[in-house]
Design a protein around this motif. Structure first.
Motif, short mmCIF file in Angstrom:
data_model
loop_
_atom_site.label_atom_id
_atom_site.label_comp_id
_atom_site.label_asym_id
_atom_site.label_seq_id
_atom_site.Cartn_x
_atom_site.Cartn_y
_atom_site.Cartn_z
N GLY A 146 4.79 7.95 9.08
CA GLY A 146 5.26 9.34 9.11
C GLY A 146 5.60 9.82 10.50
N GLN A 147 5.19 9.04 11.48
CA GLN A 147 5.40 9.51 12.83
C GLN A 147 6.68 8.96 13.47
N LEU A 148 7.07 7.80 13.00
CA LEU A 148 8.29 7.22 13.56
C LEU A 148 9.49 8.11 13.24
N LEU A 180 -12.52 3.37 7.81
CA LEU A 180 -12.56 4.37 8.87
C LEU A 180 -11.29 4.26 9.69
N ILE A 181 -10.55 5.35 9.76
CA ILE A 181 -9.27 5.34 10.48
C ILE A 181 -9.37 6.29 11.67
N PRO A 182 -9.53 5.76 12.87
CA PRO A 182 -9.56 6.67 14.03
C PRO A 182 -8.26 7.48 14.09
N PHE A 183 -8.41 8.76 14.23
CA PHE A 183 -7.25 9.66 14.23
C PHE A 183 -6.17 9.19 15.21
N ASN A 184 -4.95 9.23 14.74
CA ASN A 184 -3.81 8.88 15.57
C ASN A 184 -3.17 10.13 16.13
N PRO A 185 -3.33 10.38 17.41
CA PRO A 185 -2.74 11.60 17.96
C PRO A 185 -1.21 11.51 17.98
N TYR A 186 -0.57 12.63 17.94
CA TYR A 186 0.89 12.69 18.05
C TYR A 186 1.21 13.89 18.93
N PRO A 187 2.43 13.98 19.42
CA PRO A 187 2.76 15.10 20.30
C PRO A 187 2.41 16.43 19.63
N LEU A 202 -12.40 4.40 0.06
CA LEU A 202 -12.50 5.76 0.57
C LEU A 202 -11.98 5.76 2.00
N GLU A 203 -10.89 6.49 2.21
CA GLU A 203 -10.32 6.53 3.56
C GLU A 203 -10.90 7.74 4.29
N TYR A 204 -11.23 7.49 5.54
CA TYR A 204 -11.89 8.55 6.31
C TYR A 204 -11.29 8.56 7.71
N VAL A 262 0.85 -1.19 0.00
CA VAL A 262 0.00 0.00 0.00
C VAL A 262 0.89 1.24 0.00
N PHE A 263 0.58 2.16 -0.91
CA PHE A 263 1.32 3.43 -0.97
C PHE A 263 0.63 4.39 0.00
N MET A 264 0.79 4.10 1.28
CA MET A 264 0.13 4.91 2.31
C MET A 264 1.10 5.41 3.35
N GLY A 265 2.37 5.38 3.03
CA GLY A 265 3.37 5.90 3.95
C GLY A 265 3.51 7.40 3.78
N MET A 266 4.73 7.87 3.94
CA MET A 266 4.95 9.31 3.83
C MET A 266 4.82 9.75 2.37
N1 SAH Z 1 -0.75 11.08 0.71
C1 SAH Z 1 -1.57 9.93 0.54
C2 SAH Z 1 -0.99 8.68 1.15
C3 SAH Z 1 -0.32 8.81 2.48
S1 SAH Z 1 -1.36 9.25 3.84
C4 SAH Z 1 -2.96 10.19 1.07
O1 SAH Z 1 -3.19 11.22 1.71
O2 SAH Z 1 -3.84 9.36 0.81
C5 SAH Z 1 -2.18 7.72 4.16
C6 SAH Z 1 -3.42 7.84 5.01
O3 SAH Z 1 -3.08 8.19 6.36
C7 SAH Z 1 -4.40 8.89 4.52
O4 SAH Z 1 -5.68 8.32 4.35
C8 SAH Z 1 -4.40 9.91 5.63
O5 SAH Z 1 -5.66 10.53 5.69
C9 SAH Z 1 -4.05 9.07 6.85
N2 SAH Z 1 -3.51 9.83 7.98
C10 SAH Z 1 -2.64 10.85 7.95
N3 SAH Z 1 -2.36 11.30 9.20
C11 SAH Z 1 -3.11 10.55 10.05
C12 SAH Z 1 -3.29 10.53 11.46
N4 SAH Z 1 -2.64 11.36 12.25
N5 SAH Z 1 -4.13 9.61 11.98
C13 SAH Z 1 -4.79 8.74 11.17
N6 SAH Z 1 -4.65 8.70 9.84
C14 SAH Z 1 -3.84 9.60 9.27
#
Ligand code: SAH
Ligand code: SF4
Length: 355
Positions: A339-341, A291-298, A258-260, A155-159
């Motif tokens: 992206g967070q590591l 559905l992706i529950p938001f991942n908090p970061y500092p 659809l990512e949400y 999956v191309f879902m990294g940085m």
């Molecule tokens: N740039 C592309 C792919 C990388 S982001 C895109 O935006 O689709 C991959 C997924 O991570 C995206 O669906 C994005 O909405 C999600 N994402 C980014 N930051 C996030 C966070 N803090 N918590 C949960 N999901 C996050």
């Protein structure tokens, strides 16, 4: 000096010919690099010493140096932090699932898109990754977990935003799907985009871009909220995005994802869920919702909704017969989303577990 992993099969064949080698060498090199995943020419035992020397002197084979990794005790996922030749760092996540393994790869150092909830984009875009740097994430990760733990899905879902690095991503996808190279199944590769309309159109009309799955980061069901979360939506409007997605030629087995990202108090209400269902309308068979529950970061400005709220959102979509899955981020005990590591490692550089 050329980098072998920058070349798709046709280019590799051309290069082989250009240096006066017979054509079959392209297949032979591909086998060692993409099938056996060796990391040095010396391991290519059916290639003569002289030719190995020539290859060593005239090409580059590797790109990524493993700086550190973290393995989750909860789900076994592994996050790798790689160092690039210019000193920049990127990450890749290996995700073991019940009957297959997925690799989440990066396409850029940073990202220019500027979504408000995303860690990767905080320092903007630093640069695009080369094809070799994209491909090497797969090779090195597979080497690390062992060839028995075959990575079948990418999956191309990294940085980074893959479609903003079009040419290099396209070539990486060619290498991943070419039978003579990595030979992965097209259906098991997913490109995730924030929804750049022109680039999506370009990809679908490009005969040389292998057909793979498309995921779109929707993150809102109305223009106002989407624009607030994703400034790119000002010019790539939600209604135009949906019209385009509804018109794409989508084969069976290639549903658009659809990512949400669910963010507390921003886009997670039952009203949002009903509106999302209406937005999808009669095109239920074309989509599935992640559905992706938001991942908090500092210092993140947002919060993750409670579990019940996330499940309620999903149930509403189900009422409309929309396929909706909750993707609790893997490796909660290590460091949340892609992206967070990298950032975390940069921040506590002196604690890096150097290998
Ligand atoms: N740039 C592309 C792919 C990388 S982001 C895109 O935006 O689709 C991959 C997924 O991570 C995206 O669906 C994005 O909405 C999600 N994402 C980014 N930051 C996030 C966070 N803090 N918590 C949960 N999901 C996050
Ligand atoms: Fe870039 Fe994707 Fe992050 Fe948006 S969510 S800033 S497009 S990496």
């Amino acid at each position: 000096m050329i980098n072998i992993k920058d070349l798709n099969f046709k280019e590799l064949e051309n290069w082989v010919k250009s240096v006066g080698l017979p054509k079959f060498r392209a297949k032979q090199l591909s086998k060692w690099i993409y099938n056996k995943k060796v990391s040095s020419y010396d391991k290519m035992t059916d290639i003569s010493k002289d030719l190995r020397k020539f290859l060593k002197e005239n090409t580059k084979l590797n790109n990524l140096e493993l700086l550190s990794y973290e393995k989750s005790n909860i789900d076994g996922s592994i996050k790798f932090l790689w160092k690039l030749e210019d000193g920049n760092t990127i990450e890749t996540v290996f995700i073991p699932e019940r009957n297959h393994n997925t690799l989440c790869i990066s396409t850029q150092v940073g990202c220019a898109v500027g979504c408000k909830f995303c860690f990767t984009t905080k320092d903007g875009l630093i640069r695009n990754l080369t094809t070799a740097e994209i491909v090497d994430q797969y090779i090195q990760s597979q080497r690390f977990v062992g060839l028995d733990n075959r990575i079948s899905n990418i999956v191309f879902m990294g940085m980074g935003e893959p479609l903003a690095n079009y040419d290099n991503v396209k070539k990486a996808v060619q290498i991943f799907t070419d039978e003579r190279m990595a030979g992965l199944s097209n259906r098991k590769i997913t490109i995730s985009s924030s929804g750049i309309l022109a680039q999506i159109k370009r990809m679908y009309s490009d005969k040389e871009f292998p057909q793979v799955r498309l995921a779109i980061s929707l993150n809102a069901s109305d223009q106002k909220t989407r624009e607030f979360l994703m400034p790119i939506s000002e010019t790539n409007r939600l209604e135009n995005l949906m019209a385009l997605l509804n018109s794409l030629p989508v084969k069976t087995g290639y549903r658009i994802m659809l990512e949400y990202v669910l963010i507390k108090g921003v886009n997670d209400s039952p009203k949002d869920a009903h509106r999302l269902a209406k937005l999808i309308g009669g095109n239920k068979k074309r989509y599935k919702v992640n559905l992706i529950p938001f991942n908090p970061y500092p210092s993140s400005p947002f919060e993750r909704p409670e579990k019940e709220r996330v499940e309620k959102f999903q149930k509403i979509l189900w009422q409309y017969n929309i396929g909706a899955f909750i993707r609790w981020s893997k490796g909660q005990d290590i460091s949340a989303a892609c992206g967070q590591l990298r950032k975390k490692e940069l921040e506590r550089a002196n604690l890096i577990k150097l290998l």
